[in-house]
Design a protein around this motif. Sequence first.
Motif: not given
Length: 267
Positions: A18-19, A44-46, A48, A181
């Motif tokens: 995830y991301n 994932s929103t980045d 990935t 993070d």
Amino acid sequence: MAEMHTPKQKLSALIITYNEIGYIERCIASISFADEIIVVDSYSTDGTYEYLLNQPNVKVIQNPFANFTAQKSHALEQASNDWVLFVDADEVVTKNLEFEIIETVNDPKSCEAYWFYRTFMFQNQRLNFSGWQTDKNHRLFRKSKVKFTDAKLVHETLEVDGNSCILKEKLTHYCYKNFEDYKSKMLHYGRLKAKEAFYKEKSFNYLLLVVKPLWKFLYQYILRLGFLDGKKGITVCYLNALSTLERYRELKRLEKKNELAYYLVMP
């Protein structure tokens, strides 16, 4: 008469993500020796997922994240081969470890599962102490001989039908990217731990809310020699203690939510 040889054993490498853009690339490159690489991504929103889609040697599946045990169990079900290597997206298999893994899975006398020790990296600097020096996890095993227990939602536990051994070489784990993070990760772990406790009907206690986080910090910073890691040790030990604090805060929230739901359904 021709000499008999043991057939080469195939290996499936599994990852949940995830991301993880910026880390997953290095991880994928380090496990390219596996016969198949399967990644289960939690939407994932980045970038990935998009990155993984463009990797010809990677099969990527998206699956909603419930907890670590459920997600890893789902990933394990996808493996085509009996020998499985499980790595985190921020881990790297060194060349020496790669050679040891290949030798191990092709050894007819190998155990059913193997523990890995890890080298922890604080950004690009090694973290030598702070409680992690004896950390080990099951990462290489026969699919047919194991299962993840549902007793834990985080730091999942593997049940092994057979013997567990330890590999000599270590995984490299880039555990600390930056403060925010790592903080987010520790808070998330704390909340999952609270759910574990809640499901086991453990009650919130104000004394534990104070004592447990303090003990966690002192244990890792002093008894587990975190002070020898300098500023890195202070940061990691503090955030690990914060995770413990969040566990008890979340347990309190879950109990209040449960009490409110109970009174709302009362006649």
